[in-house]
Each structure stands twice: as structure tokens, then as C-alpha cells.
Design a protein around this motif. Structure first.
Motif, PDB file in Angstrom:
ATOM      1  N   MET A 193      10.258   1.548   7.313  1.00 28.14           N
ATOM      2  CA  MET A 193       9.019   0.926   6.566  1.00 28.14           C
ATOM      3  C   MET A 193       8.341   1.913   6.037  1.00 28.14           C
ATOM      4  O   MET A 193       7.915   3.081   6.449  1.00 28.14           O
ATOM      5  CB  MET A 193       8.274   0.095   7.415  1.00 28.14           C
ATOM      6  CG  MET A 193       7.726   0.726   8.672  1.00 28.14           C
ATOM      7  SD  MET A 193       7.126  -0.610  10.077  1.00 28.14           S
ATOM      8  CE  MET A 193       5.582  -1.186   9.043  1.00 28.14           C
ATOM      9  N   ALA A 194       7.598   1.598   4.774  1.00 19.23           N
ATOM     10  CA  ALA A 194       6.627   2.208   4.339  1.00 19.23           C
ATOM     11  C   ALA A 194       5.349   1.644   3.932  1.00 19.23           C
ATOM     12  O   ALA A 194       5.268   0.481   3.629  1.00 19.23           O
ATOM     13  CB  ALA A 194       7.113   2.485   2.661  1.00 19.23           C
ATOM     14  N   MET A 195       4.090   2.070   4.663  1.00 16.77           N
ATOM     15  CA  MET A 195       2.976   1.591   4.965  1.00 16.77           C
ATOM     16  C   MET A 195       2.012   1.939   3.972  1.00 16.77           C
ATOM     17  O   MET A 195       1.668   3.390   4.187  1.00 16.77           O
ATOM     18  CB  MET A 195       2.457   1.506   6.406  1.00 16.77           C
ATOM     19  CG  MET A 195       1.321   0.592   6.757  1.00 16.77           C
ATOM     20  SD  MET A 195       1.161   1.010   8.554  1.00 16.77           S
ATOM     21  CE  MET A 195       2.296   0.021   9.338  1.00 16.77           C
ATOM     22  N   VAL A 196       1.511   1.138   2.940  1.00 17.41           N
ATOM     23  CA  VAL A 196       0.429   1.718   1.875  1.00 17.41           C
ATOM     24  C   VAL A 196      -0.924   1.477   2.645  1.00 17.41           C
ATOM     25  O   VAL A 196      -1.338   0.205   2.372  1.00 17.41           O
ATOM     26  CB  VAL A 196       0.571   1.103   0.668  1.00 17.41           C
ATOM     27  CG1 VAL A 196      -0.363   1.772  -0.225  1.00 17.41           C
ATOM     28  CG2 VAL A 196       2.249   1.546   0.151  1.00 17.41           C
ATOM     29  N   ALA A 197      -1.741   2.347   2.844  1.00 15.84           N
ATOM     30  CA  ALA A 197      -3.182   2.185   3.172  1.00 15.84           C
ATOM     31  C   ALA A 197      -3.893   1.675   1.806  1.00 15.84           C
ATOM     32  O   ALA A 197      -4.299   2.717   1.033  1.00 15.84           O
ATOM     33  CB  ALA A 197      -3.596   3.167   4.095  1.00 15.84           C
ATOM     34  N   SER A 198      -4.286   0.462   1.404  1.00 13.86           N
ATOM     35  CA  SER A 198      -4.994   0.226   0.313  1.00 13.86           C
ATOM     36  C   SER A 198      -6.601   0.617   0.559  1.00 13.86           C
ATOM     37  O   SER A 198      -6.840   1.077   1.880  1.00 13.86           O
ATOM     38  CB  SER A 198      -4.920  -1.245   0.253  1.00 13.86           C
ATOM     39  OG  SER A 198      -5.799  -1.925   1.091  1.00 13.86           O
ATOM     40  N   ASP A 199      -7.399   0.497  -0.249  1.00 11.31           N
ATOM     41  CA  ASP A 199      -8.745   0.459  -0.049  1.00 11.31           C
ATOM     42  C   ASP A 199      -9.481  -0.853   0.246  1.00 11.31           C
ATOM     43  O   ASP A 199     -10.794  -1.016   0.379  1.00 11.31           O
ATOM     44  CB  ASP A 199      -9.490   1.012  -1.199  1.00 11.31           C
ATOM     45  CG  ASP A 199      -9.122   2.627  -1.702  1.00 11.31           C
ATOM     46  OD1 ASP A 199      -8.805   3.405  -0.563  1.00 11.31           O
ATOM     47  OD2 ASP A 199      -8.795   2.897  -2.500  1.00 11.31           O
TER      48      ASP A 199
END
Length: 318
Positions: A32-38
Motif C-alpha cells: 500500500m502507498a500512504m499519502v500524508a495530505s495536509d
């Protein structure tokens, strides 16, 4: 101010997608790829404005702590291909969060102040003040609500409701306390006190892994060690690095996530102030200057870096 509010990627070998309060998660066969948004949430509500650099801070702090605790418990992280992205093993999460508390603060203090002396099955002594140390670190688990608020739950309820079996609960209970001890020691080296935090665990191929983020300002509360005792004796608020200051600002403006309450207006000044507090925590925790990655086209950068990483990890289509 350039901030990453959400992503809408479609990767070639993608098998699923999930948008959490803060992270956008792209699923593949076993990774899985986890994108930390703002995005920023408080009281289980996503606030209307994103906070520049917040996602980068969370992702990079979490990665450092995952790497610094890998000798205690295996974790899901494989690579950090982008300031806002972590890629790792896809795990089936346990349906509870393990909240570890060393001090009487935040939600625990609000319950204590209301007269409760038992929290998630843990007995609290009389005579404590806000931000006092507890006799020992305690675990106060919560449910993981897909919508709405997480709820306090005891160890006994978790086991009796078959959320986690007794054997596996004992394992993640031990891991949680060992992780808290490690986080406390690292924080002390940086002149901080780790007040409370939460850990999440999951399974892959019958192996228990530490998942998600750890010891970040979103999942943890820190006090400055210098002046702590003096402030406690004088009954003054503690100087802290955590998301609690956001909750306090919301409460002061009449919002606690309850029905009918309106989220107060977030001015540019408020947004900038929150951003600077997150950067301050990063620099305090790591002892290194924060590098501001602020490309105008953040989305293209993230998509390119995820694709390159997936190729290197040989992610193949199901």
C-alpha cells in the motif's frame, strides 16, 4: 499557501483506495502507498482548510520513529519515496487503537475532571491535577470508528466482544508499552516529555505488525521538559507540542465536534500558525532543520515518486 488537500491518482496496478481523515491510501496486491495530505482533523472532524507542510512533517516523523523502533516490533514500512509518501505492507488492521498515557491530560483529564475515576477499566487515584504524571503508563484503548467518534473501550470488552483474542491482545499490549518507553526515552533526549500517544497494529501472513504513524503530533502529545515542574507547581498550562492547541482553539471558539456546532473560520494567520507549530515539532524532535518541499505541482511529484517506487518493489497486477 500551497497545501495538499487530497489526491485522485489511478495507478496501473491499483486494487483499491481509501481516504481517511488525513491520509489517502492506495492499495495493491500485498502493498500500500500512504499519502500524508495536509488535511487536519480535530474531534474526529476534518477542518475546512489544509495546513501547509503538515503532511510532510507527519510522514517524515513517523518514518523516523518506525525505523527507530523496528527492533521492538516489525512494522509495515518498506520505503519513503517522497516527503509525503510511505509505501509498505498491506495489513489487516485490528479494530482498536492502543492509546498509552503517562500523564493526566487531554481526554483523560476531561473525564477525570467530570468525576470519573476509571478510564477503560484503569483505576485512577484521587487528588491528581491536570498534566500530573500517572503512577505508571496505562493503556486506554478506543474503537476505530469508520465514521463519527472513536469510543473508549476496556481490555475486557475487547476480548469478550471478540475484537482481538486474549493471546494477541497480550502481544500488542506488551508492544505498546515497550514502544511508549522507547518514545519516552527519545523524547527525553530532545528535551521533551511524551505525554500520551496511540499505536495501531495489523496482521499480514499471520504476523503482527505495527502500522500507520507513530509518535507524530497528530497521534501524540508532548510537553517541554524544561519548566514542567515549575508550571505544575504554579498550576500553569504546560508548554506543549501537539495537536491539542488546535483543539483548544476550537473549544475557545465554541466547537467540540458536537451536532449543530459550526467550525470557526480559519484565517490565513491561524493556518500559518498551525503550520509553524508542526514544523517546530519536527525540528525539536529530530534536531534537524525542516526542509520545505513546496513545489507548485505537488501532485505530479508524488505520483512520479510512487510509480518509481512501485516499479522498484516489483508490484505486479493482480
Amino acid at each position: 499557501m500551497n497545501a495538499l488537500k487530497e489526491t485522485h491518482f489511478q495507478f496501473k496496478d491499483q486494487t483499491g483506495f481509501y481516504r481517511g481523515k488525513v491520509r489517502d491510501v492506495y492499495f495493491f496486491k500485498d502493498k500500500m502507498a500512504m499519502v500524508a495530505s495536509d488535511r487536519i482533523s480535530a474531534f474526529d472532524v476534518i477542518l475546512p482548510r489544509a495546513i501547509p507542510y503538515k503532511g510532510q512533517v507527519l510522514n517524515q516523523v513517523a518514518a523516523r520513529f518506525l525505523q527507530a523502533t523496528a527492533d521492538i516490533v516489525p512494522n509495515w514500512l518498506l520505503q519513503v519515496p517522497d516527503p509525503n509518501v510511505s509505501i509498505g505492507l498491506k495489513c489487516e488492521p485490528f479494530p482498536v487503537e492502543m492509546v498509552v498515557r503517562g500523564y493526566l491530560s487531554g481526554h483523560a483529564w476531561r473525564q477525570y475532571k467530570a468525576g470519573f475515576r476509571k478510564l477503560c477499566g484503569e483505576q485512577l487515584p484521587d487528588g491528581l491535577k491536570e498534566n500530573d504524571p500517572l503512577p505508571r503508563p496505562i493503556i486506554t484503548p478506543t474503537t476505530k470508528a469508520k465514521k463519527g467518534h472513536d469510543e473508549d473501550i476496556s481490555k475486557q470488552e475487547i476480548i469478550s466482544n471478540n475484537l482481538i483474542n486474549a493471546k494477541e491482545y497480550a502481544i500488542i499490549e506488551r508492544y505498546s508499552l515497550e514502544l511508549f518507553a522507547r518514545g519516552t526515552a527519545i523524547a527525553k533526549e530532545r528535551g521533551l516529555i511524551l505525554v500520551d500517544t496511540k499505536y495501531e497494529f495489523g496482521k499480514a501472513d499471520n504476523q503482527i505488525y505495527l502500522i500507520d504513524e507513530i509518535h507524530t503530533p497528530d497521534s501524540s502529545r508532548y510537553f517541554y521538559a524544561e519548566g514542567y515542574e515549575d508550571r505544575q507547581q504554579k498550576g500553569e498550562p504546560q508548554k506543549q507540542l501537539s495537536k491539542e492547541f488546535v483543539r483548544e482553539w476550537l473549544m475557545a471558539n465554541g466547537f467540540q465536534g458536537k451536532d449543530g456546532q459550526k467550525i470557526p473560520h480559519m484565517t490565513d494567520e491561524i493556518v500559518k500558525g498551525i503550520s509553524e507549530r508542526y514544523i517546530e515539532l519536527y525540528e525539536k524532535m529530530t534536531g534537524e532543520p525542516f526542509v520545505r518541499h513546496a513545489e507548485e505541482d505537488i501532485l505530479t511529484r508524488i505520483e512520479t515518486n510512487i510509480n518509481s517506487c512501485l516499479q522498484s518493489l516489483n508490484v505486479t497486477q493482480v
